[in-house]
Design a protein around this motif. Structure first.
Motif, PDB file in Angstrom:
ATOM      1  N   ILE A 106       0.880  -1.166   0.000  1.00  0.00           N
ATOM      2  CA  ILE A 106       0.000   0.000   0.000  1.00  0.00           C
ATOM      3  C   ILE A 106       0.916   1.214   0.000  1.00  0.00           C
ATOM      4  O   ILE A 106       1.877   1.276   0.767  1.00  0.00           O
ATOM      5  N   ALA A 107       0.660   2.138  -0.918  1.00  0.00           N
ATOM      6  CA  ALA A 107       1.542   3.289  -1.100  1.00  0.00           C
ATOM      7  C   ALA A 107       0.749   4.574  -0.994  1.00  0.00           C
ATOM      8  O   ALA A 107      -0.416   4.639  -1.380  1.00  0.00           O
ATOM      9  N   SER A 108       1.397   5.581  -0.502  1.00  0.00           N
ATOM     10  CA  SER A 108       0.809   6.905  -0.403  1.00  0.00           C
ATOM     11  C   SER A 108       1.598   7.816  -1.335  1.00  0.00           C
ATOM     12  O   SER A 108       2.822   7.885  -1.250  1.00  0.00           O
ATOM     13  N   LYS A 109       0.921   8.485  -2.224  1.00  0.00           N
ATOM     14  CA  LYS A 109       1.581   9.365  -3.200  1.00  0.00           C
ATOM     15  C   LYS A 109       1.714  10.780  -2.652  1.00  0.00           C
ATOM     16  O   LYS A 109       0.867  11.255  -1.918  1.00  0.00           O
ATOM     17  N   GLU A 110       2.798  11.439  -3.068  1.00  0.00           N
ATOM     18  CA  GLU A 110       2.960  12.851  -2.735  1.00  0.00           C
ATOM     19  C   GLU A 110       1.911  13.655  -3.493  1.00  0.00           C
ATOM     20  O   GLU A 110       1.506  13.277  -4.587  1.00  0.00           O
ATOM     21  N   GLU A 111       1.493  14.746  -2.922  1.00  0.00           N
ATOM     22  CA  GLU A 111       0.518  15.625  -3.583  1.00  0.00           C
ATOM     23  C   GLU A 111       1.071  16.095  -4.918  1.00  0.00           C
ATOM     24  O   GLU A 111       2.204  16.546  -5.005  1.00  0.00           O
ATOM     25  N   GLY A 112       0.297  15.958  -5.986  1.00  0.00           N
ATOM     26  CA  GLY A 112       0.702  16.407  -7.306  1.00  0.00           C
ATOM     27  C   GLY A 112       1.630  15.435  -8.027  1.00  0.00           C
ATOM     28  O   GLY A 112       2.099  15.740  -9.109  1.00  0.00           O
ATOM     29  N   CYS A 113       1.883  14.282  -7.454  1.00  0.00           N
ATOM     30  CA  CYS A 113       2.777  13.300  -8.066  1.00  0.00           C
ATOM     31  C   CYS A 113       2.079  12.629  -9.235  1.00  0.00           C
ATOM     32  O   CYS A 113       0.946  12.187  -9.123  1.00  0.00           O
ATOM     33  N   SER A 114       2.758  12.553 -10.366  1.00  0.00           N
ATOM     34  CA  SER A 114       2.148  11.922 -11.536  1.00  0.00           C
ATOM     35  C   SER A 114       2.885  10.646 -11.929  1.00  0.00           C
ATOM     36  O   SER A 114       2.569  10.048 -12.947  1.00  0.00           O
ATOM     37  N   SER A 115       3.858  10.213 -11.131  1.00  0.00           N
ATOM     38  CA  SER A 115       4.556   8.967 -11.443  1.00  0.00           C
ATOM     39  C   SER A 115       4.779   8.170 -10.173  1.00  0.00           C
ATOM     40  O   SER A 115       4.597   8.663  -9.069  1.00  0.00           O
ATOM     41  N   ASP A 116       5.181   6.913 -10.344  1.00  0.00           N
ATOM     42  CA  ASP A 116       5.415   6.050  -9.193  1.00  0.00           C
ATOM     43  C   ASP A 116       6.746   6.320  -8.519  1.00  0.00           C
ATOM     44  O   ASP A 116       7.025   5.777  -7.466  1.00  0.00           O
ATOM     45  N   THR A 117       7.590   7.144  -9.107  1.00  0.00           N
ATOM     46  CA  THR A 117       8.905   7.371  -8.535  1.00  0.00           C
ATOM     47  C   THR A 117       8.872   8.333  -7.361  1.00  0.00           C
ATOM     48  O   THR A 117       9.867   8.500  -6.684  1.00  0.00           O
ATOM     49  N   CYS A 118       7.728   8.952  -7.097  1.00  0.00           N
ATOM     50  CA  CYS A 118       7.674   9.892  -5.982  1.00  0.00           C
ATOM     51  C   CYS A 118       6.708   9.423  -4.898  1.00  0.00           C
ATOM     52  O   CYS A 118       6.037  10.230  -4.279  1.00  0.00           O
ATOM     53  N   ASP A 119       6.643   8.115  -4.672  1.00  0.00           N
ATOM     54  CA  ASP A 119       5.871   7.614  -3.540  1.00  0.00           C
ATOM     55  C   ASP A 119       6.444   8.234  -2.278  1.00  0.00           C
ATOM     56  O   ASP A 119       7.651   8.259  -2.091  1.00  0.00           O
ATOM     57  N   SER A 120       5.600   8.747  -1.424  1.00  0.00           N
ATOM     58  CA  SER A 120       6.117   9.349  -0.211  1.00  0.00           C
ATOM     59  C   SER A 120       6.243   8.316   0.893  1.00  0.00           C
ATOM     60  O   SER A 120       7.094   8.432   1.753  1.00  0.00           O
ATOM     61  N   GLN A 121       5.406   7.290   0.868  1.00  0.00           N
ATOM     62  CA  GLN A 121       5.452   6.283   1.908  1.00  0.00           C
ATOM     63  C   GLN A 121       4.773   5.026   1.392  1.00  0.00           C
ATOM     64  O   GLN A 121       3.747   5.097   0.720  1.00  0.00           O
ATOM     65  N   SER A 122       5.367   3.878   1.686  1.00  0.00           N
ATOM     66  CA  SER A 122       4.714   2.626   1.319  1.00  0.00           C
ATOM     67  C   SER A 122       5.013   1.582   2.381  1.00  0.00           C
ATOM     68  O   SER A 122       6.034   1.647   3.073  1.00  0.00           O
ATOM     69  N   TYR A 123       4.099   0.647   2.500  1.00  0.00           N
ATOM     70  CA  TYR A 123       4.240  -0.461   3.438  1.00  0.00           C
ATOM     71  C   TYR A 123       4.022  -1.744   2.673  1.00  0.00           C
ATOM     72  O   TYR A 123       3.150  -1.814   1.795  1.00  0.00           O
ATOM     73  N   ALA A 124       4.792  -2.758   3.012  1.00  0.00           N
ATOM     74  CA  ALA A 124       4.669  -4.053   2.360  1.00  0.00           C
ATOM     75  C   ALA A 124       4.468  -5.132   3.415  1.00  0.00           C
ATOM     76  O   ALA A 124       4.979  -5.033   4.535  1.00  0.00           O
ATOM     77  N   LEU A 125       3.720  -6.146   3.045  1.00  0.00           N
ATOM     78  CA  LEU A 125       3.516  -7.307   3.896  1.00  0.00           C
ATOM     79  C   LEU A 125       3.621  -8.523   2.994  1.00  0.00           C
ATOM     80  O   LEU A 125       2.929  -8.600   1.975  1.00  0.00           O
ATOM     81  N   THR A 126       4.501  -9.447   3.341  1.00  0.00           N
ATOM     82  CA  THR A 126       4.713 -10.645   2.534  1.00  0.00           C
ATOM     83  C   THR A 126       4.257 -11.858   3.311  1.00  0.00           C
ATOM     84  O   THR A 126       4.516 -11.971   4.508  1.00  0.00           O
ATOM     85  N   GLY A 127       3.585 -12.753   2.630  1.00  0.00           N
ATOM     86  CA  GLY A 127       3.181 -14.005   3.264  1.00  0.00           C
ATOM     87  C   GLY A 127       1.924 -14.565   2.653  1.00  0.00           C
ATOM     88  O   GLY A 127       1.212 -13.899   1.912  1.00  0.00           O
ATOM     89  N   ASP A 128       1.661 -15.803   2.976  1.00  0.00           N
ATOM     90  CA  ASP A 128       0.493 -16.508   2.466  1.00  0.00           C
ATOM     91  C   ASP A 128      -0.724 -16.118   3.303  1.00  0.00           C
ATOM     92  O   ASP A 128      -1.207 -16.891   4.132  1.00  0.00           O
ATOM     93  N   VAL A 129      -1.166 -14.876   3.102  1.00  0.00           N
ATOM     94  CA  VAL A 129      -2.305 -14.326   3.829  1.00  0.00           C
ATOM     95  C   VAL A 129      -3.280 -13.720   2.828  1.00  0.00           C
ATOM     96  O   VAL A 129      -2.998 -13.659   1.634  1.00  0.00           O
ATOM     97  N   THR A 130      -4.387 -13.255   3.315  1.00  0.00           N
ATOM     98  CA  THR A 130      -5.364 -12.608   2.442  1.00  0.00           C
ATOM     99  C   THR A 130      -5.091 -11.110   2.386  1.00  0.00           C
ATOM    100  O   THR A 130      -4.402 -10.556   3.248  1.00  0.00           O
ATOM    101  N   LEU A 131      -5.663 -10.485   1.386  1.00  0.00           N
ATOM    102  CA  LEU A 131      -5.579  -9.028   1.294  1.00  0.00           C
ATOM    103  C   LEU A 131      -6.244  -8.396   2.512  1.00  0.00           C
ATOM    104  O   LEU A 131      -5.752  -7.415   3.058  1.00  0.00           O
TER     105      LEU A 131
END
Length: 161
Positions: A106-131
Motif C-alpha cells: 500500500i503506497a501513499s503518493k505525494e501531492e501532485g505526483c504523476s509517477s510512481d517514482t515519488c511515492d512518499s510512503q509505502s508499506y509491504a507485507l509478505t506471506g500466504d495471507v489474504t488481502l
C-alpha cells in the motif's frame, strides 16, 4: 489475416490492458504463476473488489520464447475470470523491494505526483495471507496509510453483503 479489421484488433488489444504503463495504484498485490491457482483466484477476487492491481514480474517463459505470451495468458486465465486488473511490471518489484510472492503493498503518493517514482510512503507485507489480513494490519497502524487501508476494507465488506 483476411477479414480481420485492424482497428477492431487494436481496440481489443487496448481493452485487454496489455501495453499500458506501470502500475499506478495505491494498492498492489505482487503475484506469480508459480502460486497455487486457488490462491491466485482468491487474490484476484479481492483485488477486483478493492480496485487493487495484481502485479507480475514477467512472462511465464523468457520473452522471445515461442508461445511465451500464450502460455502466460493460459496460466492467468483462471485469475482473468475474476475481472481483476493484472499488469507486468518488473520495475515495481525493484521499487518496492519485493523478494517473494504474494507481497501486498500500500503506497501513499505525494501531492501532485504523476509517477510512481515519488511515492512518499509505502508499506509491504509478505506471506500466504489474504488481502483483508494485510489491510487490517495497516489499518491498525493508523495515520494516512491506516485511513487508506480502512477505505479498501470497506470495499471488501460491501462485496460480501
Amino acid at each position: 489475416m483476411k477479414g480481420v479489421d485492424p482497428l477492431t484488433l487494436a481496440n481489443k488489444y487496448e481493452a485487454s490492458g496489455v501495453g499500458q504503463g506501470p502500475a499506478k495504484q495505491e494498492l498492489m498485490i505482487f503475484i506469480s504463476t508459480s502460486m497455487p491457482t486457488k490462491a491466485l483466484v482468491m487474490l484476484g477476487e479481492q483485488a477486483k473488489a478493492t480496485g487493487a492491481v495484481l502485479v507480475m514480474r514477467g512472462l511465464v517463459a523468457p520473452l522471445g520464447t515461442r508461445g511465451a505470451i500464450q502460455k502466460t495468458m493460459e496460466a492467468l486465465q483462471p485469475v482473468g475470470t475474476t475481472g481483476a486488473q493484472i499488469q507486468i511490471d518488473p520495475e515495481a518489484f525493484t521499487r518496492y523491494n519485493v523478494k517473494a510472492v504474494p507481497t501486498f503493498v500500500i503506497a501513499s503518493k505525494e501531492e501532485g505526483c504523476s509517477s510512481d517514482t515519488c511515492d512518499s510512503q509505502s508499506y509491504a507485507l509478505t506471506g500466504d495471507v489474504t488481502l483483508e489480513y494485510a489491510l487490517e494490519q495497516w489499518s491498525s497502524r493508523g495515520g494516512p496509510i491506516g485511513e487508506k487501508a480502512d477505505i479498501y476494507l470497506q470495499r471488501l465488506e460491501r462485496t460480501r453483503q
